[in-house]
Design an enzyme around this catalytic site. Structure first.
Site, short mmCIF file in Angstrom:
data_model
loop_
_atom_site.label_atom_id
_atom_site.label_comp_id
_atom_site.label_asym_id
_atom_site.label_seq_id
_atom_site.Cartn_x
_atom_site.Cartn_y
_atom_site.Cartn_z
CE LYS A 39 -56.34 49.81 37.05
NZ LYS A 39 -54.50 49.67 37.79
CB SER A 83 -53.92 47.33 35.15
OG SER A 83 -54.14 47.80 36.23
CB SER A 112 -50.73 48.59 37.01
OG SER A 112 -50.62 47.61 36.55
#
Length: 482
Positions: free
Chosen positions: A82, A157, A181
Site C-alpha cells: 500500500k 483506502s 479500508s
C-alpha cells in the site's frame, strides 16, 4: 501451467509449488509483471512498479532455494505494498502531491515482515490522498477503477490492492484499516480482506503507537491466503507497545472445520442504525441463508452500538490532526477539501471531547463482549452500497438517506471498528448489475481465528470469490476503458 492460470493460482498453492521447485520465482514474477502490463492501464491499481528490481530479487530467490538455504513461507510470491506503507528505496507518495517524489530510507514493519518471509515486491498500490476515505483517487495518480465495471469505484483506502488482487496482478497484498479500508475494497473487488484485532499486526514507525483505531492487515483472493499472510504479519515486536504475544504461526494451520451449531447473529442494517441499499441487503440476506444451510443457528439480532458513531468521529479527527496537522499548516492549498475538513475537525476537539470518546468506547466494548457470550459470530454488510460512480467523491445518498460527509456511507464498517473486534470481508455475491458485494464476519475480542474459520466455511460453500472480472481476459468490464 500457463501464465493466466498461474496468476489466479492461490498464494498457498504457489508457495508450495515454489518450495517443491515445480515453479521458479522468475516464472511467477514474470507472469505477474506481464499481467500488470496488460491489465493495469485500464484499472490503475499499481502506481509505482519496480519490475527490474523484482526480477533481480526473483533470480536471487531461485539461487537461494537451489543452494539448499532455508526459505520463508512466502518464498517467491509477488506482493504489492500500500502506498501509505514506507518502502526503502521505492517511491512512497501517500497519494499526496506534497510527497510525489518521496523515497523513504526504511521499510514499514509490515513490508519488513513480508520481505523477510520471502515475498518479492512488485510495487506500490494506489490510495486516496493521505489514505483518507474509502474511494481511491488522488491528484498524483488519479482514480483506481473497479475491474468488474471500469466506470465504478474500487473502494479504499486499500483500493489499489483490492483491484490488483481481483485482476491477478498479485496473489497477496498488505493494507490498513481505520474505518473500513481493508474491508470496503475487498467487498468492492470480490476479494478477501481482514481487519485484525488491534495489536495482532504490530505497526512501526507510528506517531501514536498506543492507539487502536487503525490497524494493518492482509488482503488476498481466498481466506486461506489471508491467513497465510497473517501468519507472517502477526506476532510481537518490541517496537510496538500494543503488539499481542501470540505468534503468527498460530494462523498457519488448516481452516477446515465443522461449523454446525455455530451461533450466528446477523443484522441487515446494524439494528436499524444505518441505511443499506436494497440490492446490497438482498445479497447479504442470501449469504446469511448459507450459514443456516450449513447447520448454524442463525438469529437476526445486533449488539447495542450506541455511542460508537460519536466515539469514532472524535478519535478519527484527533488522529487526522495528529498525523497531518503540520502538513496542513504548510501545504493547505495542495490538500483536498475533505482532508482539510477532517484535520480541522480535529483542531476543534477539547480534552473533555477526547475523554467522552474513551468513556463511550469503554461502554461499547463491554456491551459487545457480553453479546459474544451468546453468539460466536456476527454477520452484516461490509458496505452500505455497491461500487458507485468513479467520478463521485462519495455517494450522495444511501437508500434515500443523504450523506453529509465523505465518512457517512462507511458507517457499517467504522461502527465495527469501534468495537475492537476482528472483522473479515468475504465475497458474498453480486447485484443484478454484476457488482460485487461482501459479507462482513465479525468475531469476539481477539477472535481472529474464529472469524477466519467461519469465513472459510462460507467461501468453500459458495465459491463466489472465483468469479473473475472481464477485464482480466483482455477485454473491458462494463463501462469501457477510461
Amino acid at each position: 501451467m500457463n501464465p493466466a492460470d498461474l496468476c489466479f493460482t492461490t498464494a498457498t498453492e504457489l508457495a508450495a509449488a515454489l518450495r517443491r521447485r515445480e515453479l521458479s520465482a522468475r516464472e511467477v514474477v514474470t507472469a505477474h509483471l506481464e499481467r500488470v502490463d496488460r491489465v493495469d492501464p485500464s484499472v490503475n491499481a499499481i502506481v509505482t512498479l519496480v519490475a527490474d528490481r523484482a526480477l533481480q530479487e526473483a533470480a536471487e530467490a531461485d539461487e537461494r532455494l537451489a543452494s539448499g538455504a532455508e526459505v520463508g513461507p512466502l518464498h517467491g510470491l509477488p506482493v504489492a505494498h500500500k502506498d501509505l506503507h514506507d518502502t526503502a528505496g521505492i517511491r512512497t507518495t501517500y497519494g499526496s502531491p506534497v510527497f510525489a517524489d518521496h523515497v523513504p530510507a526504511r521499510d514499514h514493519l509490515v513490508v519488513e515482515r513480508l520481505k523477510g518471509a520471502g515475498a518479492i515486491t512488485l510495487g506500490k498500490t494506489n490510495v486516496p490522498e493521505l489514505g483518507m476515505g474509502s474511494h481511491t483517487v488522488n491528484p498524483v495518480f488519479g482514480a483506481t477503477r473497479n475491474p468488474y465495471d471500469l466506470s465504478r469505484s474500487a473502494g479504499g483506502s486499500s483500493g489499489g490492492a483490492g483491484a490488483a488482487l481481483a485482476c491477478g496482478m498479485v496473489p497477496i497484498a498488505d493494507g490498513s484499516d481505520t474505518g473500513g479500508s481493508l474491508r470496503n475494497p475487498a467487498s468492492f473487488n470480490n476479494v478477501v480482506g481482514l481487519r485484525p484485532s488491534p495489536g495482532r499486526v504490530p505497526s512501526w514507525p507510528d506517531k501514536a503507537p498506543w492507539g487502536q483505531l487503525s490497524v494493518k492487515g492482509p488482503m488476498a483472493r481466498t481466506v486461506r491466503d489471508v491467513a497465510l499472510t497473517l501468519s507472517v504479519l502477526a506476532g510481537p515486536d518490541p517496537r510496538s507497545p500494543l503488539a499481542l504475544d501470540t505468534p503468527g504461526s498460530a494462523f498457519a494451520g488448516p481452516l477446515d472445520s465443522d461449523i454446525r451449531g455455530l451461533r450466528v447473529a446477523w443484522s441487515p442494517d446494524l439494528g436499524g442504525s444505518v441505511p443499506v441499499d436494497p440490492e446490497v441487503r438482498d445479497v447479504v440476506r442470501g449469504a446469511v441463508e448459507v450459514f443456516g444451510a450449513l447447520g448454524c443457528e442463525v438469529e437476526e439480532v445486533c449488539p447495542d452500538l450506541s455511542g460508537a458513531d460519536e466515539a469514532f468521529l472524535i478519535q478519527r479527527a484527533w488522529q487526522m490532526e495528529l498525523a497531518y496537522g503540520t502538513l496542513l499548516d504548510e501545504h493547505r492549498a495542495r490538500m483536498a477539501p475533505d482532508v482539510v475538513w477532517n484535520i480541522e475537525e480535529g483542531r476543534k476537539l477539547t480534552g473533555p471531547d477526547l475523554g467522552r470518546a474513551q468513556v463511550l468506547q469503554a461502554a461499547l466494548f463491554h456491551r459487545v463482549r457480553e453479546f459474544f457470550e451468546s453468539y460466536d459470530v456476527l454477520l452484516l454488510p461490509v458496505s452500505q452500497v455497491a461500487p458507485f460512480d468513479v467520478g463521485l467523491s462519495y455517494p450522495a445518498s444511501v437508500d434515500g438517506t443523504g450523506m453529509e460527509t465523505y465518512l457517512d456511507w462507511m458507517r457499517s464498517a467504522y461502527l465495527i471498528t469501534m468495537t475492537g473486534c476482528p472483522a473479515l470481508s468475504v465475497p458474498a455475491g453480486f447485484t443484478p448489475a454484476g457488482l460485487p458485494v461482501g459479507l462482513q464476519v465479525v468475531g469476539p475480542h481477539r477472535g481472529d481465528a474464529a472469524v477466519l474459520r467461519a469465513g472459510h466455511a462460507f467461501e468453500q460453500a459458495t465459491r463466489v470469490g472465483e468469479r473473475r472480472p472481464e477485464v482480466v481476459a483482455g477485454g473491458t468490464a462494463e463501462g469501457g476503458r477510461p
